[in-house]
Design a protein around this motif. Structure first.
Motif, short mmCIF file in Angstrom:
data_model
loop_
_atom_site.label_atom_id
_atom_site.label_comp_id
_atom_site.label_asym_id
_atom_site.label_seq_id
_atom_site.Cartn_x
_atom_site.Cartn_y
_atom_site.Cartn_z
N LEU A 117 -29.23 19.47 3.93
CA LEU A 117 -29.09 18.53 3.56
C LEU A 117 -29.01 18.16 2.22
O LEU A 117 -29.55 18.97 1.12
CB LEU A 117 -30.74 17.24 4.41
CG LEU A 117 -30.51 16.33 3.45
CD1 LEU A 117 -29.68 14.99 4.41
CD2 LEU A 117 -31.77 15.32 4.37
N GLN A 136 -36.82 15.58 0.55
CA GLN A 136 -37.55 16.43 0.87
C GLN A 136 -38.77 16.68 3.16
O GLN A 136 -38.40 17.02 3.34
CB GLN A 136 -38.63 17.57 0.27
CG GLN A 136 -39.48 18.24 0.88
CD GLN A 136 -38.10 19.46 0.74
OE1 GLN A 136 -37.52 19.97 -0.07
NE2 GLN A 136 -38.16 20.20 1.95
N ALA A 139 -36.08 16.08 5.38
CA ALA A 139 -35.56 17.53 5.62
C ALA A 139 -36.46 18.16 6.85
O ALA A 139 -36.32 18.85 7.57
CB ALA A 139 -35.13 17.89 4.46
N LEU A 144 -34.31 21.45 8.01
CA LEU A 144 -33.50 21.38 7.09
C LEU A 144 -33.73 21.77 6.10
O LEU A 144 -34.21 21.37 4.82
CB LEU A 144 -32.27 19.91 7.79
CG LEU A 144 -31.69 19.64 8.68
CD1 LEU A 144 -31.06 18.38 8.58
CD2 LEU A 144 -30.86 20.06 9.65
N PHE A 146 -33.03 21.35 2.17
CA PHE A 146 -32.42 20.83 1.04
C PHE A 146 -32.61 20.90 -0.25
O PHE A 146 -33.58 21.82 -0.66
CB PHE A 146 -34.03 19.68 1.12
CG PHE A 146 -33.77 18.58 0.37
CD1 PHE A 146 -32.91 17.28 0.70
CD2 PHE A 146 -34.31 18.55 -0.44
CE1 PHE A 146 -32.64 16.15 -0.34
CE2 PHE A 146 -34.91 16.99 -1.14
CZ PHE A 146 -34.06 15.94 -1.31
#
Length: 198
Positions: A117, A136, A139, A144, A146
């Protein structure tokens, strides 16, 4: 995997988040203030060397963000090892659409695909609408990695691709090892069965 493994990476996100600028800064080291919207798909090739010395080729697909092209771009999810999902930190709507993109990725892409991301356009700090903390947060909620970037100021562009490709190589090299072990295991079982039966 041998040298010159080819990894397919998609760049996804709403229209005007800076996908084309992001790609061209990485592959061609250029930035242009004015770009036409991508029609359908475009791609670039890039060769890089990983930390372990292995060379890989990246096939990087720049996708159109407009809804009318979604059916075209969906077809390219298949076989992708990596996805860079970009939103624009100065545009809350592009951030709000991140969850929709993630849902589409889960539907269309491989379950092993590596997603990164990216909050782009951090050079426009005076126009920022989406905080680093918000990026954040979404994410973390989706597990994910980030990062925030700027194609214009060349902030974290190389780092994004370097980190993504190292992760892709780790994931897909391990999958290949597991598959080769499974295949050789099956062969062994078949040979053993043949010996037993006669």
């Amino acid at each position: 995997m041998n040298d010159d493994s080819v990894y397919k990476v998609l760049i996804l996100g709403d229209s005007s988040v800076g996908k084309t600028c992001f790609l061209l800064k990485y592959t061609d080291r250029v930035f242009n203030e004015v770009y036409m919207s991508t029609i359908g798909l475009d791609y670039r090739l890039k060769t890089l060397t990983l930390k372990n010395g292995k060379k890989v080729k990246l096939q990087i697909w720049d996708t159109a963000g407009q809804d009318r092209f979604r059916t075209i771009t969906k077809n390219y999810y298949k076989g992708a090892q990596g996805i860079i999902l970009i939103y624009d930190v100065t545009n809350t709507e592009t951030y709000d659409n991140v969850e929709n993109w993630i849902s589409q990725i889960k539907e269309e892409a491989s379950p092993n695909v590596v997603i990164y991301l990216v909050g782009n356009k951090v050079d426009m700090e005076d126009k920022r609408k989406v905080s680093t903390e918000e990026g954040q947060k979404i994410a973390d909620a989706n597990n994910l990695p980030f990062i925030e970037t700027s194609a214009k100021s060349d902030i974290n562009i190389n780092e994004t691709f370097d980190n993504l490709v190292e992760k892709i190589d780790s994931v897909f090299s391990n999958l290949e090892k597991k598959n080769s072990v499974a295949i050789s295991g099956n062969k062994l079982n078949k040979e053993n069965n043949k010996k037993k039966c006669c």
